[in-house]
Scaffold this active site. Structure first.
Site, mmCIF file in Angstrom:
data_model
loop_
_atom_site.group_PDB
_atom_site.id
_atom_site.type_symbol
_atom_site.label_atom_id
_atom_site.label_comp_id
_atom_site.label_asym_id
_atom_site.label_seq_id
_atom_site.Cartn_x
_atom_site.Cartn_y
_atom_site.Cartn_z
ATOM 1 N N TYR A 114 61.584 -6.550 -14.018
ATOM 2 C CA TYR A 114 62.635 -6.632 -15.022
ATOM 3 C C TYR A 114 63.774 -5.677 -14.675
ATOM 4 C CZ TYR A 114 59.481 -9.117 -18.202
ATOM 5 O OH TYR A 114 58.639 -10.034 -18.772
ATOM 6 N N TYR A 153 53.363 -9.973 -12.420
ATOM 7 C CA TYR A 153 53.440 -8.545 -12.130
ATOM 8 C C TYR A 153 52.231 -7.820 -12.731
ATOM 9 C CZ TYR A 153 55.406 -8.454 -16.887
ATOM 10 O OH TYR A 153 55.620 -8.625 -18.230
ATOM 11 N N ARG A 163 50.188 -10.012 -15.427
ATOM 12 C CA ARG A 163 50.806 -10.983 -16.315
ATOM 13 C C ARG A 163 51.122 -12.249 -15.544
ATOM 14 N NH1 ARG A 163 53.107 -10.779 -20.858
ATOM 15 N NH2 ARG A 163 51.811 -12.619 -20.944
ATOM 16 N N HIS A 166 56.101 -15.728 -16.697
ATOM 17 C CA HIS A 166 56.433 -16.110 -18.065
ATOM 18 C C HIS A 166 57.885 -15.796 -18.385
ATOM 19 C CE1 HIS A 166 55.376 -11.838 -18.400
ATOM 20 N NE2 HIS A 166 56.164 -11.796 -19.463
ATOM 21 N N HIS A 168 60.218 -14.884 -21.902
ATOM 22 C CA HIS A 168 60.254 -14.585 -23.333
ATOM 23 C C HIS A 168 61.367 -15.411 -23.978
ATOM 24 C CE1 HIS A 168 57.694 -10.966 -22.865
ATOM 25 N NE2 HIS A 168 58.300 -10.876 -21.686
#
Length: 244
Positions: A114, A153, A163, A166, A168
């Protein structure tokens, strides 16, 4: 559809959602309430009134993450990763479209990182990828984003928690207090059943509401694959939403 069907209300099935206290998802332990929840009888004006997104001015690339953060206009300035489109409809419990509602999304880059100061994963940042976008649904409740497929990640839930890839997604209802947040996963991802967050959801059908489907009919030749993700805002067939 009968007139009274538009006003009928289907209660939310609380068993559809995971418990607030889920020890397998370690950060839920500290966040879970330790006292009984209280119902607010008289909501404030800010909770029952909301913005009118029909008048929201969007930029030409607000829903195009391939272009909304890139430097320059050359092909080499595009984000790294598998190019995809994500589209779908926002509908209510009776299949009626939810028009003119704000849909926002945020995600990791193709390496699983991110653009956030607290993200210390070893994958590099992409200088041409910001990882956020927004759009407003049209009259039919449709939305669309263009982006790159996010990478998985690791995260410190246990020594080997990962995870799944994905995105959000936030859907804003008719007021600030009715904002709903969910996560979109990708069909066929082998990490989905291993994710401690996913495993707080005990109903397999609820997990399926979080899984986008590959739509080869809409995929663009030599350009990108397309995934469809419809969002049902409430009722018996609602999409699973985060409750924390």
């Amino acid at each position: 559809m009968a007139a009274n069907e538009h006003t009928a209300f289907v209660m939310r099935d609380r068993n559809w959602h995971p418990p607030a206290y889920a020890p397998g998802y370690k950060t839920s332990v500290a966040r879970s309430p330790r006292q009984a929840l209280m119902a607010i009888q008289t909501p404030s004006a800010s909770e029952i009134s909301g913005p009118d997104f029909q008048r929201l001015t969007l930029g030409p690339y607000d829903n195009d993450l391939l272009n909304n953060y890139r430097e320059g206009t050359e092909r080499d300035g595009l984000p790294v990763g598998e190019r995809i489109q994500v589209y779908g409809r926002v509908i209510d419990q009776f299949g009626k479209p939810v028009p003119h509602t704000l849909v926002e999304m945020w995600q990791a880059n193709a390496g699983g990182r991110y653009r956030h100061k607290k993200d210390r994963y070893a994958a590099p940042l992409d200088p041409n990828f910001g990882g956020v976008g927004r759009t407003v649904t049209d009259e039919g409740g449709w939305y669309r984003f263009r982006t790159v497929k996010p990478g998985p990640y690791p995260w410190p839930n246990d020594p080997n928690s990962w995870r799944p890839a994905h995105i959000h997604i936030s859907v804003m209802g008719p007021s600030i207090s009715t904002r709903l947040i969910t996560q979109l996963y990708f069909e066929g991802d082998p990490l989905i059943p291993h994710c401690p967050i996913v495993n707080t959801i005990k109903d397999a059908e609820a997990v399926e509401t979080l899984t986008s489907r590959l739509d080869m009919a809409r995929s663009r030749s030599f350009d990108c694959l397309v995934y469809r993700f419809d969002i049902v805002t409430r009722g018996a067939l609602q999409t699973f939403f985060e409750n924390f």
